[in-house]
Design a protein around this motif. Structure first.
Motif, PDB file in Angstrom:
ATOM      1  N   ALA A 275     136.863 -59.134  11.581  1.00  0.00           N
ATOM      2  CA  ALA A 275     136.183 -58.522  12.725  1.00  0.00           C
ATOM      3  C   ALA A 275     135.428 -57.298  12.207  1.00  0.00           C
ATOM      4  CB  ALA A 275     137.205 -58.116  13.764  1.00  0.00           C
ATOM      5  N   LEU A 276     134.312 -56.993  12.824  1.00  0.00           N
ATOM      6  CA  LEU A 276     133.552 -55.831  12.362  1.00  0.00           C
ATOM      7  C   LEU A 276     134.185 -54.545  12.879  1.00  0.00           C
ATOM      8  CD1 LEU A 276     129.833 -56.916  12.794  1.00  0.00           C
ATOM      9  CD2 LEU A 276     131.138 -56.693  10.687  1.00  0.00           C
ATOM     10  N   GLY A 277     134.232 -53.562  12.004  1.00  0.00           N
ATOM     11  CA  GLY A 277     134.655 -52.232  12.436  1.00  0.00           C
ATOM     12  C   GLY A 277     133.407 -51.385  12.676  1.00  0.00           C
ATOM     13  N   ARG A 278     133.612 -50.091  12.790  1.00  0.00           N
ATOM     14  CA  ARG A 278     132.471 -49.186  12.989  1.00  0.00           C
ATOM     15  C   ARG A 278     132.408 -48.185  11.848  1.00  0.00           C
ATOM     16  NH1 ARG A 278     128.875 -50.685  17.106  1.00  0.00           N
ATOM     17  NH2 ARG A 278     130.038 -52.296  18.162  1.00  0.00           N
ATOM     18  N   CYS A 279     131.179 -47.881  11.442  1.00  0.00           N
ATOM     19  CA  CYS A 279     130.974 -46.903  10.372  1.00  0.00           C
ATOM     20  C   CYS A 279     131.510 -45.541  10.838  1.00  0.00           C
ATOM     21  CB  CYS A 279     129.483 -46.819  10.061  1.00  0.00           C
ATOM     22  SG  CYS A 279     129.040 -45.437   9.004  1.00  0.00           S
ATOM     23  N   ARG A 280     132.295 -44.878   9.970  1.00  0.00           N
ATOM     24  CA  ARG A 280     132.877 -43.604  10.426  1.00  0.00           C
ATOM     25  C   ARG A 280     131.847 -42.477  10.489  1.00  0.00           C
ATOM     26  NH1 ARG A 280     133.461 -40.551   5.864  1.00  0.00           N
ATOM     27  NH2 ARG A 280     134.008 -41.785   4.022  1.00  0.00           N
ATOM     28  N   ILE A 281     130.653 -42.697   9.905  1.00  0.00           N
ATOM     29  CA  ILE A 281     129.621 -41.646   9.976  1.00  0.00           C
ATOM     30  C   ILE A 281     128.696 -41.852  11.172  1.00  0.00           C
ATOM     31  CG2 ILE A 281     127.681 -40.551   8.751  1.00  0.00           C
ATOM     32  CD1 ILE A 281     129.118 -41.313   6.129  1.00  0.00           C
ATOM     33  N   CYS A 282     128.154 -43.083  11.320  1.00  0.00           N
ATOM     34  CA  CYS A 282     127.140 -43.267  12.368  1.00  0.00           C
ATOM     35  C   CYS A 282     127.570 -44.194  13.499  1.00  0.00           C
ATOM     36  CB  CYS A 282     125.830 -43.783  11.746  1.00  0.00           C
ATOM     37  SG  CYS A 282     125.924 -45.534  11.307  1.00  0.00           S
ATOM     38  N   GLY A 283     128.689 -44.904  13.307  1.00  0.00           N
ATOM     39  CA  GLY A 283     129.157 -45.779  14.383  1.00  0.00           C
ATOM     40  C   GLY A 283     128.524 -47.169  14.396  1.00  0.00           C
ATOM     41  N   ALA A 284     127.667 -47.471  13.410  1.00  0.00           N
ATOM     42  CA  ALA A 284     127.046 -48.801  13.371  1.00  0.00           C
ATOM     43  C   ALA A 284     128.091 -49.843  12.955  1.00  0.00           C
ATOM     44  CB  ALA A 284     125.890 -48.794  12.374  1.00  0.00           C
ATOM     45  N   PRO A 285     127.896 -51.120  13.375  1.00  0.00           N
ATOM     46  CA  PRO A 285     128.861 -52.144  12.983  1.00  0.00           C
ATOM     47  C   PRO A 285     128.869 -52.361  11.470  1.00  0.00           C
ATOM     48  CG  PRO A 285     126.962 -53.119  14.087  1.00  0.00           C
ATOM     49  CD  PRO A 285     126.827 -51.644  14.220  1.00  0.00           C
ATOM     50  N   THR A 286     130.034 -52.496  10.883  1.00  0.00           N
ATOM     51  CA  THR A 286     130.136 -52.712   9.435  1.00  0.00           C
ATOM     52  C   THR A 286     131.492 -53.326   9.093  1.00  0.00           C
ATOM     53  OG1 THR A 286     130.179 -51.626   7.267  1.00  0.00           O
ATOM     54  CG2 THR A 286     130.953 -50.321   9.114  1.00  0.00           C
ATOM     55  N   GLU A 287     131.557 -54.014   7.946  1.00  0.00           N
ATOM     56  CA  GLU A 287     132.845 -54.550   7.493  1.00  0.00           C
ATOM     57  C   GLU A 287     133.602 -53.502   6.699  1.00  0.00           C
ATOM     58  OE1 GLU A 287     132.240 -58.181   5.346  1.00  0.00           O
ATOM     59  OE2 GLU A 287     132.036 -59.339   7.188  1.00  0.00           O
ATOM     60  N   ASN A 288     132.898 -52.429   6.310  1.00  0.00           N
ATOM     61  CA  ASN A 288     133.518 -51.401   5.486  1.00  0.00           C
ATOM     62  C   ASN A 288     133.782 -50.136   6.300  1.00  0.00           C
ATOM     63  OD1 ASN A 288     133.217 -53.143   3.211  1.00  0.00           O
ATOM     64  ND2 ASN A 288     131.042 -52.604   3.231  1.00  0.00           N
ATOM     65  N   ASP A 289     134.278 -49.137   5.589  1.00  0.00           N
ATOM     66  CA  ASP A 289     134.573 -47.877   6.232  1.00  0.00           C
ATOM     67  C   ASP A 289     133.268 -47.155   6.620  1.00  0.00           C
ATOM     68  OD1 ASP A 289     136.008 -45.579   6.871  1.00  0.00           O
ATOM     69  OD2 ASP A 289     135.747 -44.777   4.832  1.00  0.00           O
ATOM     70  N   VAL A 290     132.271 -47.284   5.707  1.00  0.00           N
ATOM     71  CA  VAL A 290     130.969 -46.642   5.918  1.00  0.00           C
ATOM     72  C   VAL A 290     129.913 -47.738   5.809  1.00  0.00           C
ATOM     73  CG1 VAL A 290     129.324 -45.058   4.820  1.00  0.00           C
ATOM     74  CG2 VAL A 290     131.719 -44.411   4.981  1.00  0.00           C
ATOM     75  N   CYS A 291     128.881 -47.751   6.684  1.00  0.00           N
ATOM     76  CA  CYS A 291     127.867 -48.812   6.626  1.00  0.00           C
ATOM     77  C   CYS A 291     126.962 -48.604   5.410  1.00  0.00           C
ATOM     78  CB  CYS A 291     127.040 -48.846   7.913  1.00  0.00           C
ATOM     79  SG  CYS A 291     125.812 -47.540   8.034  1.00  0.00           S
ATOM     80  N   SER A 292     126.212 -49.637   5.032  1.00  0.00           N
ATOM     81  CA  SER A 292     125.456 -49.520   3.782  1.00  0.00           C
ATOM     82  C   SER A 292     124.302 -48.516   3.889  1.00  0.00           C
ATOM     83  CB  SER A 292     124.973 -50.883   3.303  1.00  0.00           C
ATOM     84  OG  SER A 292     124.321 -51.542   4.337  1.00  0.00           O
ATOM     85  N   ALA A 293     123.766 -48.295   5.115  1.00  0.00           N
ATOM     86  CA  ALA A 293     122.705 -47.292   5.262  1.00  0.00           C
ATOM     87  C   ALA A 293     123.285 -45.894   5.012  1.00  0.00           C
ATOM     88  CB  ALA A 293     122.093 -47.389   6.656  1.00  0.00           C
ATOM     89  N   CYS A 294     124.444 -45.597   5.611  1.00  0.00           N
ATOM     90  CA  CYS A 294     125.053 -44.277   5.389  1.00  0.00           C
ATOM     91  C   CYS A 294     125.490 -44.121   3.933  1.00  0.00           C
ATOM     92  CB  CYS A 294     126.236 -44.062   6.330  1.00  0.00           C
ATOM     93  SG  CYS A 294     125.690 -43.753   8.023  1.00  0.00           S
ATOM     94  N   ALA A 295     125.971 -45.214   3.324  1.00  0.00           N
ATOM     95  CA  ALA A 295     126.369 -45.136   1.911  1.00  0.00           C
ATOM     96  C   ALA A 295     125.150 -44.797   1.048  1.00  0.00           C
ATOM     97  CB  ALA A 295     126.994 -46.455   1.465  1.00  0.00           C
ATOM     98  N   ALA A 296     123.979 -45.379   1.373  1.00  0.00           N
ATOM     99  CA  ALA A 296     122.757 -45.087   0.606  1.00  0.00           C
ATOM    100  C   ALA A 296     122.354 -43.628   0.779  1.00  0.00           C
ATOM    101  CB  ALA A 296     121.623 -46.015   1.042  1.00  0.00           C
ATOM    102  N   MET A 297     122.400 -43.108   2.013  1.00  0.00           N
ATOM    103  CA  MET A 297     122.010 -41.713   2.253  1.00  0.00           C
ATOM    104  C   MET A 297     123.003 -40.739   1.596  1.00  0.00           C
ATOM    105  SD  MET A 297     119.138 -41.928   3.608  1.00  0.00           S
ATOM    106  CE  MET A 297     118.606 -40.314   4.153  1.00  0.00           C
TER     107      MET A 297
END
Ligand code: SF4
Ligand code: ZN
Length: 305
Positions: A275-297
């Protein structure tokens, strides 16, 4: 040469099936193929289907919008909208944007714009200027994917249509195989099921060759911008483009075979997706703790420290 289906002059030779085609029969072939993709990817039986098209102004997304409009606009239960992600790439994006605006006006489709600058506080050009160690696409891809989903959600879309042609699609399959990224391979568009917070992506042109998309755009007078992204030459995808093209020289139906193989394999896989969780920085759907956009920034901030 004469068309294999009528007496008119042929404008195209489809090496993979041996057919010479006139303008009319070429259009026919492409439209039938895209109709069948749409039937397989979109549930048209629903009382209301909202499709948002991510249009860059290039040939693929412009033809995607044009064909979705041509095939679906008479249906009362389908609503089409479009939007462009402006990454902030000078000398490139403004021309694409202009094309996108021209086409959406011509078709009477609502169009909006979403900018990297407004969402991330930086253009792609300034991101690239701040971190020369990573290839630009490794920032552009995740950030754009995030905005595509955000925009589709904002437009209340059930589906978001992407302009992937068969060349792109077969390259992506091989790229995921070569990286051993099984999860990403299975997640490729079109997604079979809706996931919480993620608008389902569809790829109506995925069985149309890149050169067929260009020809279709030209003979049907579809406006598109043919310039290349200045960062394109650094894209990793180029290696796979070469591989797939070389294989196609030996067997012209290679790209179709890769697609067919993938679809058969994927339909045989029974999976219980996480199930998808939410990015802990921006709240976007992601399978990880942080979404890939926030990880890039995040990695950009570390780079600048
Ligand atoms: Fe972005 Fe790379 Fe595509 Fe340019 S080539 S638009 S940097 S993903
Ligand atoms: Zn013909």
């Amino acid at each position: 040469m004469k068309c294999s289906k009528c007496q008119a002059e042929a404008i195209y030779f489809a090496k993979y099936n041996g057919l010479y085609l006139c303008r009319e029969h070429f259009n026919d072939m492409i439209e039938k193929r895209v109709k069948s993709e749409i039937r397989n990817q979109v549930d048209l039986k629903k009382p209301m289907v909202r499709i948002s098209v991510a249009i860059s102004g290039g040939k693929d997304s412009s033809v995607t919008l044009y064909l979705l409009h041509k095939i679906l606009s008479k249906r009362r239960n389908v609503e089409l909208t479009a939007f462009t992600v402006d990454e902030g790439i000078s000398g490139y994006r403004p021309a694409g944007l202009e094309s996108a605006i021209k086409l959406t006006k011509m078709l009477g489709v609502d169009h909006s714009i979403i900018r990297f600058q407004d969402s991330f506080g930086m253009t792609l050009d300034s991101i690239v200027g701040a971190d020369a160690s990573r290839i630009p696409c490794s920032y552009c891809g995740p950030l754009r994917r995030k905005l595509i989903n955000e925009m589709a959600e904002r437009q209340n879309a059930d589906y978001v249509a992407l302009g992937l042609n068969l060349d792109d699609y077969s390259q992506s399959i091989l790229m995921n195989v070569a990286k051993g990224d099984y999860d990403r391979l299975l997640r490729m568009s079109p997604q079979k099921e809706a996931k919480d917070g993620l608008v389902r992506r569809i790829a109506p042109l995925r069985s149309v060759l890149e050169k067929e998309v260009v020809l279709y755009a030209v003979i049907n007078g579809i406006p598109f911008d043919s310039s290349w992204c200045p960062y394109y030459s650094r894209a990793q995808r180029n290696i796979f483009r070469e591989v797939v093209n070389t294989l196609s020289e030996y067997n012209p139906s290679t790209k179709f075979s890769i697609l067919k193989f993938f679809e058969r394999a994927r339909s045989d896989v029974q999976r219980n997706d996480k199930a998808l969780g939410r990015c802990r920085i921006c709240g976007a759907p992601t399978e990880n703790d942080v979404c890939s956009a926030c990880a890039a920034m995040e990695s950009l901030r570390n780079e600048r420290k």
